[in-house]
Each structure stands twice: as C-alpha cells, then as structure tokens.
Design a protein around this motif. Structure first.
Motif, PDB file in Angstrom:
ATOM      1  N   SER A  74      93.645  43.690  60.570  1.00 41.25           N
ATOM      2  CA  SER A  74      93.248  42.501  61.342  1.00 41.25           C
ATOM      3  C   SER A  74      92.477  41.494  60.492  1.00 41.25           C
ATOM      4  O   SER A  74      91.385  41.783  60.007  1.00 41.25           O
ATOM      5  CB  SER A  74      92.390  42.926  62.529  1.00 41.25           C
ATOM      6  N   ARG A 113      90.432  38.256  60.269  1.00 43.35           N
ATOM      7  CA  ARG A 113      89.618  37.514  61.238  1.00 43.35           C
ATOM      8  C   ARG A 113      89.770  36.010  61.065  1.00 43.35           C
ATOM      9  O   ARG A 113      89.313  35.244  61.905  1.00 43.35           O
ATOM     10  CB  ARG A 113      88.154  37.921  61.119  1.00 43.35           C
ATOM     11  N   LEU A 165      92.959  38.802  64.584  1.00 41.29           N
ATOM     12  CA  LEU A 165      92.241  39.835  65.335  1.00 41.29           C
ATOM     13  C   LEU A 165      93.015  40.240  66.587  1.00 41.29           C
ATOM     14  O   LEU A 165      93.658  39.415  67.239  1.00 41.29           O
ATOM     15  CB  LEU A 165      90.856  39.324  65.740  1.00 41.29           C
ATOM     16  N   THR A 206      88.869  41.057  68.966  1.00 38.30           N
ATOM     17  CA  THR A 206      88.075  39.854  69.194  1.00 38.30           C
ATOM     18  C   THR A 206      86.635  40.198  69.542  1.00 38.30           C
ATOM     19  O   THR A 206      85.784  39.326  69.593  1.00 38.30           O
ATOM     20  CB  THR A 206      88.710  39.038  70.333  1.00 38.30           C
ATOM     21  N   PRO A 239      84.610  44.558  64.912  1.00 35.01           N
ATOM     22  CA  PRO A 239      85.306  44.656  63.621  1.00 35.01           C
ATOM     23  C   PRO A 239      85.646  46.091  63.245  1.00 35.01           C
ATOM     24  O   PRO A 239      86.271  46.327  62.218  1.00 35.01           O
ATOM     25  CB  PRO A 239      84.277  44.077  62.639  1.00 35.01           C
ATOM     26  N   THR A 285      87.740  41.336  56.599  1.00 41.65           N
ATOM     27  CA  THR A 285      86.971  41.892  57.703  1.00 41.65           C
ATOM     28  C   THR A 285      85.533  41.444  57.488  1.00 41.65           C
ATOM     29  O   THR A 285      85.084  41.366  56.350  1.00 41.65           O
ATOM     30  CB  THR A 285      87.020  43.437  57.641  1.00 41.65           C
TER      31      THR A 285
END
Ligand SMILES: [Zn+2]
Length: 510
Positions: A19, A21, A75, A111, A114, A238
C-alpha cells in the motif's frame, strides 16, 4: 516434510496488498481479485500455492477461507479491510482449526492504519488464543512490526528479489507449522531493526544485498537450531514508526547466538548503506540506447517513477511522449492507466479511430497526452501471469483498449493499474512483443526475470511516486536514513514469542 500423526485441520487464506500512501487512488474492493472457499485451491499462486501443496502432501486437511490479492496501489479502503478481517475471524471461530497459515504481503496499509497485518494478526491471536499456531509467509518488502512478530509463531519472508521463491516460502511455512503441531519445533523469533531504507540496489542476486544474504546462510549453517533468517527491505512508501530494515531469526527454542547474529546482520546494512544506489538512465539516454542498438531489441524499459509494481498509479505519459515526439523510427508499446479514456475507446470499438487525452488522472504533476489512434483490440483486461514472478496470479486490468498511434506505438489504455511485470500483459492484448523495438513496463525488478530471453531490460529514471528520492515525500512518523539525519543507531535484538512459549523463553533466559 515430517510425517504427521493425525490429519490436522489447517485454515488458510491470502490477503495481499502493498500500500502506497501517496498514490491518491485508494484501493477499494474492486481493485482486489477475491475468491472464496475451495475456489482458492483451483490454481493458487505465490505463498498460498506453496503452503497448500505442502500441507496436502503432508496429509493435513486444508480449510480454505479466501484469497484477496490487490497487488500494489494506494491505501486500502479501511471498511473493505475490516469486512475481510471480520470474515476471516468468523471463519476461524466456526472452523476452530488446529493451525492457521496465511499468505500476506507485510506492507498493507489502510486509510486508518499503516500496519494492517499487525492489526489482523493481533485480532486473530485474540480469537484463537496462544495455543493455535499461526504461520505467515511474506514479501521481503514487508513493513515488519513488533505487533506482527508478537502475534505469530512463524513469520518468514521470501528470500529473492525479483521474488521467484514465494512458493518455496509457502512450503517452508507449512513445514514449520506441521513440525510445531507435532511438538518437534518450539519456534522463537528474535528481531533486529535498523532505521534506514534502501535508496537503490534492491536486487538480492548482486551487490550488498547478495553479501548480506550469503552471510545469513553461513550463520544458519553454523547453528542447527536456527530454522530461518529473513531479511526485510521495508517498502519505502509507508509512513509509520520504526520504518527500516529488519532481520528476523526463527530458532527451535531460544538460540543463545540468535540475538547477536540478528544485530550483526542489521549492522551490516548500516555499515554498507552508501552502496545501496541505483544506476538509472535518463529518458533521452534510454531511447538513444534503443535507437542505436538494433541487435538488442526489443528492450523492456522499466519506468521506475511510475511503477505500478510499487504502488504507483501507472498514469505517466513521459515515455509515450518521448517515443511519439522524438523517436519517429521506433515501434513500441506503452501501458497507461486511464479509466475514462479506456471506457471511451472500448465504446468506440475495434476499427474506430479516436482522439483521446490519456494519462495523468491520478499522479500530481503528471501531464496528459493527446493521442489519435485506431482501436486495435478491446477486452475485459483479465490475464494470468506466466513468469517465475507472480506466475498463476490473475491480473484484472479492467476494460482495456489497445490504440495504435502513428501506425507504430501501441498504447494499452487500462482501467485499473496493469501488472506489466509479465509479457502476458501485452500478449493477452494481441501485442506481439517480438515485432517491436521497445515496450514500457511499470516495474523495476520483477520484469527482468519474466521477460528473460524475450527483451533486454533497462531501467529509466522517470518522475512519479514509484521511486524514492530524498525530500520528495513528506513523512510524519517515519525517521530513517537517508531521508533524515540519523546518527549511528544503537542496534539491539528483541525477543518475540507467544503464549506458553513466552513463559518457556522467559524461564530459559533467566
Ligand atoms: Zn516485494
């Protein structure tokens, strides 16, 4: 694989996402490929494949829950994550398995958190208690947190980048889980962390990473009680506390040397940090190379800044524009994520000539490109990866159209980010790679293996969120070299263990 004394019931699931961000396109449910129940055993890929085939071979009974693979991207929508987490927990309560084996990435962020894997594993441990073994196999680009290690019995990573060994990683998780169930393994994990990322040189077969892996193998060979040493090169996009390189050592019972081995390997990263650099060509240099090297064509050009394989949107047009404007003699293929343009081209249909603005719908600062081309091919965008990295995985690009521009450049306009680490992304859309001078791939490592023998790999320095550059991104929590001024860190080892083993370790250390 050890023989088993009874057919253990082992719950398995896959929940993978890397993911980013700073990709503004959040990863909602529709960007995941989700299968449930026994469907996930029909043609599993990655760690799940290794895990299930080794468990079946050992005589265990598989209890499949779901496989949810979202690749890499923005995310993850927290509501979707929570729904999947609760579905897994409900199945765990219903099935009451003897053990749990999971295929996770290790750098999933939502969202709201993390550290999605840490949250998931903590919740699982809360449900099953300390006596049900939990084993997970991860991508080595995981963001490994104490919460993940404190809530798993077995937490190990693949060892290769490009990741050609996910299946072996799954085999190993299965083997260790079975041994633990049979009472032949008391897993204890020690970790060491160092606050730095790798700005480059991320391949494990050469350079400083190859040396660290070789050192780890030597240590393991000298210590029979050490069953695994995993070396994590954290995903750089991240933002969390304790972002860094992590070494984990899994031993059978506490190994007196494991803490110093972990610290030594982590220290190696710090000492060698200046060597982690990439040697990338500029856009002009890369096209000049393609232009002047007909014997090496086709080239596969790794678009580092817009790597969908690292969670970027895939909407960059800089390489398309260079090919169209500056290299009129070259034939190539360029993928661009653009759901609006894809819908228009698909609607126009094969044979139509359309003028479209493509790209730049997501990444801040990118420029769209106006193209006019003939629609050559339209499809639902589904294809199966074939190469050593990701082989067997379904990639769903969504409605996809191929436009031929200037009668020489194929533009793959996709609705979702395309997993172009694999030739199948192109061949599934009727693009014949051998007929071209270059193709653009949104990958930095994995494509090299998957295109071996088919195209000459080269990496290009392009703008975008897929490549780390000092001071490009804002970090709220993370503090690491080279982004921040870090003085020589005090690297220490931490001990992790669960349930009754925790007591066992504590007493053994007294
Ligand atoms: Zn990875």
């Amino acid at each position: 694989m050890p023989e088993i004394s009874r057919p253990y019931r082992i719950l398995v699931a896959r929940f993978c996402h890397e993911s980013h961000r700073l990709n503004p396109r959040l990863t909602h449910e529709e960007l995941f490929v989700v299968e449930r129940g026994h469907d996930i055993l029909r043609s599993p890929a990655g760690v799940l494949k290794g895990l299930t085939e080794a468990l079946v071979a050992a005589g265990a009974r598989i209890e499949p829950v779901f496989s949810a693979n979202g690749g890499a991207g923005g995310l993850v929508d927290h509501d979707f994550y929570v729904r999947m987490r609760e579905e897994l927990l409900d199945e765990v309560r219903r099935i009451k398995p003897d053990a749990i084996g999971l295929d996770l990435h290790g750098a999933m962020g939502t969202t709201e958190t993390p550290d999605a894997e840490g949250d998931l594993l903590q919740a699982l441990r809360h449900v099953v208690g300390p006596n049900v073994p939990i084993g997970i196999g991860l991508d080595l680009h995981g963001h490994i947190t104490p919460r993940m290690l404190d809530n798993t019995d077995i937490c190990i990573a693949c060892k290769e980048n490009p990741h050609s060994d996910f299946v072996e990683c799954g085999h190993k998780v299965a083997e260790l889980l079975i041994k633990q169930l049979e009472g032949r393994l008391k897993p204890v994990t020690v970790s060491a962390w160092v606050p730095m990322i790798l700005p480059g040189a991320g391949e494990t077969a050469s350079g400083p990473l190859a040396e660290i892996h070789a050192k780890a193998r030597e240590y393991a060979a000298l210590h029979p009680s050490i069953k695994d040493i995993s070396i994590y090169n954290v995903f750089r996009f991240t933002d969390d506390n304790e972002i860094g390189q992590v070494i984990t050592i899994l031993s059978d019972g506490p190994d007196a040397d494991a803490p110093s081995v972990a610290v030594d390997l982590a220290t190696h990263f710090w000492v060698e940090r200046e060597r982690f650099k990439d040697d990338l060509l500029t856009v002009d240099e890369v096209f000049a190379l393609v232009d002047s090297s007909p014997d090496k064509r086709p080239f596969a050009i790794g678009d580092m800044g817009d790597r969908t394989a690292a969670g970027a949107p895939g909407d960059g047009t800089i390489l398309l524009s260079a090919a169209l404007d500056d290299y009129p003699g070259l034939r190539g293929a360029v993928p661009i994520t653009d759901p609006v343009a894809a819908a228009r081209a698909v609607e126009a249909g094969v044979g139509a000539t359309v003028t479209l603005s493509v790209g730049a719908g997501f990444t801040p600062g990118f420029m769209p490109r106006l193209i006019t081309g003939r629609v050559e091919h339209v499809s639902d965008g589904n294809f199966i990866l074939k190469g050593p990295v990701g082989g067997g995985d379904l990639c769903a690009m969504g409605p996809t159209a191929v436009l031929k521009v200037d009668d020489r450049i194929h533009v793959l306009v996709t609705t979702k980010p395309a997993d172009t680490i694999d030739p199948a992304a192109f061949t599934s859309q009727n693009v014949v790679i051998e007929d071209l001078d270059f193709i653009v791939v949104k990958s930095g490592f994995h494509f090299v293996l998957n295109f071996a023998g088919l195209a000459t790999p080269v990496l290009v320095n392009t703008p975008g969120v897929g490549y780390y550059r000092k001071n490009q991104f804002e970090y709220q929590k993370a503090r690491f070299w080279p982004e921040h001024d870090i003085s020589t860190p005090a690297i220490t080892a931490r001990q992790h263990s669960v349930g009754p083993l925790h007591k066992y370790v504590a007493s053994a250390l007294k």
